[in-house]
Structures are given as structure tokens and as C-alpha cells.
Scaffold this active site. Structure first.
Site, PDB file in Angstrom:
ATOM      1  CG  ASP A 151      -2.009  -1.031   1.163  1.00  0.00           C
ATOM      2  OD1 ASP A 151      -2.444  -1.370   0.052  1.00  0.00           O
ATOM      3  OD2 ASP A 151      -2.417  -1.520   2.228  1.00  0.00           O
ATOM      4  N   GLY A 230     -17.337   3.419   5.633  1.00  0.00           N
ATOM      5  CA  GLY A 230     -16.028   2.794   5.460  1.00  0.00           C
ATOM      6  C   GLY A 230     -15.435   2.459   6.802  1.00  0.00           C
ATOM      7  NE  ARG A 237     -11.148   6.896   6.280  1.00  0.00           N
ATOM      8  CZ  ARG A 237     -11.165   5.787   5.564  1.00  0.00           C
ATOM      9  NH1 ARG A 237     -11.988   4.808   5.894  1.00  0.00           N
ATOM     10  NH2 ARG A 237     -10.374   5.641   4.510  1.00  0.00           N
ATOM     11  CB  VAL A 276     -23.485   1.457   1.757  1.00  0.00           C
ATOM     12  CG1 VAL A 276     -24.340   2.077   0.655  1.00  0.00           C
ATOM     13  CG2 VAL A 276     -24.234   1.502   3.090  1.00  0.00           C
ATOM     14  CG  PHE A 297      -8.162   1.191  -3.887  1.00  0.00           C
ATOM     15  CD1 PHE A 297      -7.216   1.569  -4.824  1.00  0.00           C
ATOM     16  CD2 PHE A 297      -7.792   0.284  -2.908  1.00  0.00           C
ATOM     17  CE1 PHE A 297      -5.924   1.059  -4.790  1.00  0.00           C
ATOM     18  CE2 PHE A 297      -6.510  -0.238  -2.862  1.00  0.00           C
ATOM     19  CZ  PHE A 297      -5.570   0.150  -3.806  1.00  0.00           C
TER      20      PHE A 297
END
Length: 411
Positions: A151, A230, A237, A276, A297
């Protein structure tokens, strides 16, 4: 006497200020401490500032290609030129390749055949990379490549030439000199989730699904809510999640489980939410994107909903980010926005619905027109053709590498 009087006045003044409590801090022995009021802003000034930024960005914006079809993927050309620039004066030697091998998987194109290290750290990611390399080998000269499938980028720019290289990575910040390539997830090997147990991939199929879904939910039928779903790969976040709990009529944002989930603490002291689908993101007008361990992504998918994308932080890049312009294609937010900052910007766009829709449409148009599968293939081709010109040695076969393709019946 005068000195004593001054001391008394000073003491009274200090006591009267309230000390730490009035500074928004709570002492250890306080039973409760009122939260300070959020910073107040002048809504007219804020609105004027945002409008000016949008107007200036669009006035300065120039389309990245004069060809509507952008048949030679020129929109992304500046990125590969910039990434290859550190090696223009030195070229790439065999010693540089050997010293960089520890940073990734070695690939070799030799005699129009593709080979690589026997051990690939992430087989699905190698599959995604090889999907794009194999169709190109028939037209490419011999070369060695070190492709990082982790990553995280590998070559810190502060190391200069001592960093080694070149190394190809899918994402980086300005602090790294890795060469960006289109991520494996355009075909295979993306994050595995309940909805995508084999990993997110097949961008070609996802484009078609999202295009149909966006057409089925026009702007007027979208819910006027900020939306995020997420895992908690970064605490950046958190403030959006907390705002959603405090004001669910403004934002619907929840954490899902990831592979490291152990308890509700990993989802900010709340049960993990269900995932979702990208298609169901299209129900909402305002979609939020955050970095994960590296670039997310998620971003390219969000644009295809024809919803307004709020992109938090600009440090992490993929090869196609460079031509996505703030206030033209998306709304930029600094890293770690506060709850109040989210409220202010969402309030502005709820009151300026036409502006929101215009930016959303431009974001959709750019991704739909300039991030097609043929653009991915074109970028790989141009990148490798420019890269091979830097090689300063004769490429030779290596017995320890395994043969990848093309298949015998394709030769």
C-alpha cells in the site's frame, strides 16, 4: 505601598480570568466542564469566499486535452514526465535495479515475454498488474521493473539518489520519488469486503453499473445528506462520524468492520455498520472521500454517482488525481476538518444547490471521459516506453524468474 497595590490588583485580575476553565481546558478535579462554543462565522463572508474560489478555479481551468476523445491519454502525460524526471540525468543502471529489488516484485520483459519473481507478496495484486502488462509485451523492448504491490510508497525523496530506485508504486505523496502506475484495482486485487469478497476490481464493469445507477437517480431525487461508509483506517474520519451521531439530518456516516476489527472501540464505540454498495452511494448528494493507509480506492467510484464529492486532504495521489481540480471537479477540504467546518460547507451547498450539481456533473464528466479502461492501458504503454529509454544496460535473462506469459498459443 504602590508596589503592594499593584500586586493586589494583579492577583485579582488573575483570579477574575477564570484560569484554565475559561481557556477551554478542564482541570483534573472538576466534576464537569462546559464545552466552549464553536467558532462563529459570518455566513455572508463565508459564502462570498466559497463563491469566489469556485469562480476563480473555473475561470482558470483549461481542459487537459483538445481532443474530446483524448485518444493518446494526454490528460495524464505530465504525471509520468514528472515521475521519471529524477532519472533523466542519471539514467537507470543494473546496479540501481538490483539495489531496489527489496522494495517490490521484480518483473522482466525479455524477448516479448513477461517474467517475474516466483514469490509475489499479494498474488491478486500481481494478477491485476499483469492484466495490463501482458497485452503490451509484444510491442515493448526488453526491460527490468521493480513494482511495489504494498500500500505504501518506498523511496523517500529526502534520501536523494541514496534512496535507490526506480520503484513503481500506485500511490505516493510529494515526500516520495516512486513512479506511479495505475493501481491493480482497475482489474483485480482491491480491498476484500463482504460485498466484494474477492476484492474490489473490474473498473470496466463498475463504470457501467454506476453510470446506470446515476441515470436512475437524478439530482432532484438524491437525499440532501452528507454520506460516508467505510472502516476506521484513519482517525481523520472521526469528526464526520461524530457529527453524524450529533446531527443525523445533515450527515449519515458510520464505520464498518475491517480485517483488524476486534470490538466496538475499533468503530468509535458503536456497533459496526453494514457495508453500502457503490451503487447505493448514488442515493446521496454529498459523498466524502478520505485517504486510507494511502490513497483511497473509493474516490474514482464516487464521481460516477453524479454526486458532489468532498475530498479530504490532498497529500496522497494516484496517477489520475493531477487533472482533478478543486472547486472544478470536487470540493477540497483540509486534513482533519472539524465538525463545525463540515457543517459550514454542507450548509453552503445545501443553500446553493445549482452550484453543487454543476461541480458534481464536471467531476462525473472527467472520470467518465478520461479514466476509461483504454486510458489505463494507454498510460501503462506510454509509461513503459518512456521508462525503457532510461535504461543504461543490456537486459539479460534470469533463470530464477518465472514465466508469466503470453500463453504459448498466443505467441
Amino acid at each position: 505601598m504602590l508596589i503592594n497595590h499593584l500586586i493586589v490588583v494583579l492577583l485579582i485580575s488573575l483570579v477574575g480570568t477564570g484560569g484554565a476553565e475559561d481557556d477551554g481546558l478542564c482541570s483534573a478535579d472538576q466534576k464537569s466542564c462546559a464545552q466552549s462554543e464553536p467558532d462563529q462565522i459570518n455566513e455572508d463572508e463565508f459564502s462570498f469566499k466559497i463563491r469566489r474560489q469556485i469562480e476563480k478555479a473555473n475561470a482558470d481551468y483549461k481542459p487537459c486535452s483538445s481532443d474530446p476523445q483524448d485518444s493518446d491519454c494526454s490528460c495524464h502525460a505530465n504525471v509520468l514526465k514528472r515521475d521519471l524526471a529524477p532519472y533523466k540525468s542519471t539514467g537507470v543502471t543494473r546496479q540501481m535495479i538490483e539495489s531496489s529489488a527489496r522494495y517490490g516484485t521484480k518483473y522482466k520483459i525479455y524477448g516479448h515475454r513477461l517474467y517475474r519473481d516466483a514469490n509475489c507478496m499479494f498474488p491478486a495484486r500481481c494478477e491485476g498488474i499483469e492484466h495490463f502488462l501482458l497485452p503490451l509485451v509484444a510491442t515493448l523492448p526488453d526491460m527490468d521493473l521493480i513494482i511495489n504491490t504494498r500500500d505504501y510508497p518506498q523511496l523517500n525523496a529526502a534520501w536523494g539518489n541514496a534512496a535507490g530506485g526506480p520503484v513503481f508504486s500506485f500511490s505516493k505523496t510529494k515526500e516520495y520519488r516512486d513512479i506511479m502506475y495505475p493501481a491493480w484495482t482497475f482489474w483485480a486485487g482491491g480491498p476484500a469486503t463482504k460485498l466484494h469478497p474477492r476484492g474490489i476490481g473490474r473498473w470496466d464493469q463498475m463504470r457501467e453499473k454506476l453510470e446506470k445507477r446515476a441515470a436512475a437517480i437524478p439530482w432532484s431525487q438524491k437525499r440532501s445528506l452528507g454520506f460516508f461508509r467505510g472502516s476506521r483506517t484513519s482517525d481523520e474520519r472521526d469528526s464526520l462520524i461524530l457529527l453524524s451521531r450529533r446531527n443525523p439530518e445533515l450527515v449519515e456516516a458510520q464505520y464498518t468492520k475491517n480485517q483488524g476489527w476486534k470490538s466496538p472501540k475499533d468503530t468509535l464505540d458503536a456497533p459496526a455498520a453494514d457495508e453500502v454498495s457503490f451503487e447505493d452511494h448514488c442515493k446521496y448528494k454529498y459523498l466524502f472521500n478520505f485517504r486510507g493507509v494511502a490513497a483511497s480506492f473509493r474516490l474514482k467510484h464516487l464521481f460516477l454517482c453524479k454526486s458532489l464529492v468532498f475530498h479530504v486532504g490532498d497529500e496522497w495521489q494516484e496517477f489520475f488525481y493531477d487533472q482533478l481540480k478543486p472547486w472544478v471537479h470536487y470540493v477540497p477540504l483540509k486534513s482533519y476538518p472539524s465538525q463545525q467546518e463540515y457543517e459550514h460547507i454542507l450548509s453552503f451547498f445545501k443553500k446553493n444547490d445549482a452550484l453543487a450539481q454543476e461541480i458534481a456533473q464536471r467531476g462525473y464528466d472527467f472520470i467518465w471521459e478520461h479514466l476509461r479502461m483504454k486510458d489505463i492501458k494507454c498510460y501503462w504503454r506510454k509509461l513503459l516506453k518512456r521508462y525503457v529509454k532510461l535504461l543504461q544496460y543490456e537486459v539479460k535473462p534470469e533463470d530464477q524468474l518465472i514465466y508469466i506469459g503470453p500463453k504459448k498459443d498466443e505467441l
